[in-house]
Design a protein around this motif. Structure first.
Motif, PDB file in Angstrom:
ATOM      1  N   VAL A 108      44.756  48.023  48.269  1.00  0.00           N
ATOM      2  CA  VAL A 108      44.647  47.999  49.736  1.00  0.00           C
ATOM      3  C   VAL A 108      43.207  47.743  50.180  1.00  0.00           C
ATOM      4  N   ARG A 109      42.502  46.952  49.400  1.00  0.00           N
ATOM      5  CA  ARG A 109      41.064  46.725  49.574  1.00  0.00           C
ATOM      6  C   ARG A 109      40.728  45.426  48.864  1.00  0.00           C
ATOM      7  N   MET A 110      39.485  45.014  48.918  1.00  0.00           N
ATOM      8  CA  MET A 110      39.057  43.865  48.120  1.00  0.00           C
ATOM      9  C   MET A 110      38.915  44.297  46.660  1.00  0.00           C
ATOM     10  N   GLY A 111      38.977  43.325  45.761  1.00  0.00           N
ATOM     11  CA  GLY A 111      38.756  43.612  44.345  1.00  0.00           C
ATOM     12  C   GLY A 111      37.275  43.660  44.031  1.00  0.00           C
ATOM     13  N   ASP A 112      36.961  44.321  42.945  1.00  0.00           N
ATOM     14  CA  ASP A 112      35.608  44.354  42.428  1.00  0.00           C
ATOM     15  C   ASP A 112      35.736  44.074  40.930  1.00  0.00           C
ATOM     16  N   PRO A 113      35.295  42.957  40.385  1.00  0.00           N
ATOM     17  CA  PRO A 113      34.290  42.029  40.881  1.00  0.00           C
ATOM     18  C   PRO A 113      34.806  40.798  41.629  1.00  0.00           C
ATOM     19  N   GLU A 114      36.082  40.772  42.040  1.00  0.00           N
ATOM     20  CA  GLU A 114      36.552  39.563  42.732  1.00  0.00           C
ATOM     21  C   GLU A 114      35.769  39.290  44.020  1.00  0.00           C
ATOM     22  N   ALA A 115      35.418  40.359  44.752  1.00  0.00           N
ATOM     23  CA  ALA A 115      34.667  40.156  46.002  1.00  0.00           C
ATOM     24  C   ALA A 115      33.355  39.405  45.736  1.00  0.00           C
ATOM     25  N   LYS A 163      40.349  34.978  39.661  1.00  0.00           N
ATOM     26  CA  LYS A 163      40.845  35.556  38.403  1.00  0.00           C
ATOM     27  C   LYS A 163      39.835  36.573  37.923  1.00  0.00           C
ATOM     28  N   ASP A 164      40.346  37.721  37.513  1.00  0.00           N
ATOM     29  CA  ASP A 164      39.518  38.831  37.046  1.00  0.00           C
ATOM     30  C   ASP A 164      39.657  38.931  35.527  1.00  0.00           C
ATOM     31  N   TYR A 165      38.642  39.413  34.852  1.00  0.00           N
ATOM     32  CA  TYR A 165      38.696  39.636  33.403  1.00  0.00           C
ATOM     33  C   TYR A 165      38.596  41.136  33.175  1.00  0.00           C
ATOM     34  N   THR A 210      38.940  47.723  31.876  1.00  0.00           N
ATOM     35  CA  THR A 210      37.810  48.197  32.686  1.00  0.00           C
ATOM     36  C   THR A 210      38.158  47.946  34.141  1.00  0.00           C
ATOM     37  N   GLY A 211      37.226  48.210  35.026  1.00  0.00           N
ATOM     38  CA  GLY A 211      37.402  47.828  36.435  1.00  0.00           C
ATOM     39  C   GLY A 211      37.352  46.323  36.610  1.00  0.00           C
ATOM     40  N   GLY A 212      36.785  45.610  35.652  1.00  0.00           N
ATOM     41  CA  GLY A 212      36.654  44.145  35.735  1.00  0.00           C
ATOM     42  C   GLY A 212      35.290  43.723  35.219  1.00  0.00           C
TER      43      GLY A 212
HETATM   44  N1  GLY Z   1      39.076  44.064  39.684  1.00  0.00           N
HETATM   45  C1  GLY Z   1      40.270  44.730  39.966  1.00  0.00           C
HETATM   46  C2  GLY Z   1      40.177  45.737  41.028  1.00  0.00           C
HETATM   47  O1  GLY Z   1      39.277  45.751  41.837  1.00  0.00           O
HETATM   48  O2  GLY Z   1      41.068  46.570  41.086  1.00  0.00           O
END
Ligand code: GLY
Ligand code: AMP
Length: 423
Positions: free
Chosen positions: A289-296, A214-216, A228-230
């Motif tokens: 089409v990639r990993m998430g940031d900050p999920e990775a 889960k991302d915030y 934001t991007g996360g």
């Molecule tokens: N955290 C969401 C993204 O990487 O798009």
């Protein structure tokens, strides 16, 4: 070689470097945290001929592409078309596959073609303003307006009423805040539920599910303020139980791969499905089409040293059978940001951080760079502090403690990451 310069790439690098198969690792262009793996003098990927020469000179076997930019701009197609790179394995979809992220209009139509559950939407072009305004009279609010193209996670506006929708349209079509990316706008039904990020690794035919997260996304405490991007992430969020993930696999992952195949797209890479859990059912909010940031930064610390082999085989088009090694503990990350983020981050301040954070703790660098003999913040999101623990409460606390020890002028972070998931 890992392409990219964020916390995501640092987290992937730490995992891949733990594999016995990893003889040498480069992160390009990287950041202060990946300096150890710096690809010295490696040209930017956009300078393709020079980049390709460097890769050949250094006998690189595998390239893992972190961010969406190279994918959407056809970098993988360029690699495939270069006979001198015939032996190079590249993890990431080609430009046709990357349209799932690069165009929300395309991905919405794709989901509708293959019966993949998603919010209802209509697309209008900037030349259709009067039609679009008439359409606003027929919808219920809140309504979600989305720029069709890439907008660094900032092209989505949730409009509580018609007035806000009109303002958003001005932003897209009059002020052209997102340039061409906003010339087509999706008018989308608002889904009320709880969000999570599901990741799969694909080899063109088969998939394997990575840990869910889960991302915030909102900058402020209690999910307030702009997107934001996360700002932090938790893996696994307890609400994403086995039953739900099975529904995701059946209703979303399988039809997505079948659809890609049907359209002649051989998808090799990470697929990131942003989901809304509405009741017990998953709906797709977006594909990346990639990993998430900050999920990775919470997913990769839970993955084992076998991940490199999975990735390499996926890039070659044949993943092994079986399951991934996954650490069953919780991982929580808190993102420390520069003052002014997300609009105008103030950068260039000397930083201190817990250099040796201890076992099961990580300080993943994002916007950091070396200047003279110091590390300075050089972007909006600066560092992601991750902690693992069997107890979610402990993981939350330790991630937050690490974040509080990251010190530079104007540093801030959300001190409520994970709180909503605690009983
Ligand atoms: N955290 C969401 C993204 O990487 O798009
Ligand atoms: P996206 O860039 O498509 O991921 O959208 C950014 C954020 O806006 C998502 O993470 C959601 O929180 C929110 N969002 C997007 N689409 C919807 C929707 N149809 N209903 C409710 N929230 C949405």
């Amino acid at each position: 070689m890992i392409l990219g310069s964020g916390g995501r790439e640092h987290a992937i690098a730490v995992n891949l470097s733990s594999s016995p198969l990893c003889e040498e690792l480069w992160v390009s262009p990287g950041n202060a945290g990946t300096r150890h793996w710096a690809a010295k003098d490696c040209p930017d990927w956009r300078d393709f001929g020079a980049w390709s020469q460097w890769v050949r000179d250094h006998h690189v076997d595998l390239v893992v592409i972190g961010p969406e930019d190279p994918l959407v701009h056809g970098f993988v197609d360029q690699c495939k078309a270069d006979p001198l790179l015939a032996d190079l394995a590249v993890l990431g979809p080609d430009q046709a596959g990357a349209r799932l992220e690069g165009s929300k209009d395309f991905s919405k139509a794709f989901m509708n073609r293959y019966g993949i559950p998603t919010a209802l939407a209509r697309t209008f072009d900037s030349s259709e303003r009067s039609l679009a305004e008439a359409y606003l009279d027929s919808v219920t609010f809140p309504l979600v307006l989305k720029a069709d193209g890439l907008a660094a996670g900032k092209g989505v506006v949730i409009c509580p009423s018609r007035a806000e929708a009109m303002e958003a349209l001005d932003m897209f079509w009059v002020q052209s805040r997102f340039g061409n990316s906003g010339s087509k706008v999706l008018f989308e039904e608002f889904l009320n539920g709880i969000e999570c990020s599901v990741f799969v690794l694909c080899d063109g035919t088969n998939t394997v599910m990575l840990p869910v997260a889960k991302d915030y996304k909102k900058v402020g405490h209690g999910d307030t303020g702009p997107n934001t991007g996360g700002m932090g992430a938790v893996s696994p969020p307890p609400f994403a139980d086995d039953h739900f993930l099975q529904r995701v696999e059946e209703r979303i992952i399988r039809p997505t791969l079948a659809g890609l195949k049907q359209e002649g797209i051989e998808y090799r890479g990470f697929l990131f499905v942003g989901l809304m859990k509405v009741g017990h059912e998953p709906y797709v909010i977006e594909y990346n089409v990639r990993m998430g940031d900050p999920e990775a930064q919470v997913v990769f610390p839970r993955l084992g040293p076998d991940m490199l082999e999975w990735i390499y085989r996926a890039a070659q088009g044949h993943m092994p059978n079986g399951a991934l090694l996954v650490d069953s503990r919780y991982a929580v990350t808190t993102v420390v940001c520069s003052d002014g983020y997300p609009s105008e981050p103030k950068t260039g301040f000397i930083m201190l951080w817990p250099n040796e954070p201890g076992e099961d703790r990580y300080c993943f660098h994002a916007g950091t760079t070396w200047r003279d003999d110091h590390v300075v913040n050089s972007g909006g999101r600066v560092m992601a502090t991750t902690a693992l623990h069997t107890d979610l409460h402990q993981a939350v606390q330790e991630s937050r403690n690490l974040a509080s020890a990251v010190d530079f002028e104007g540093a801030f972070y959300r001190s409520d990451i994970g709180d909503d998931l605690l009983l």
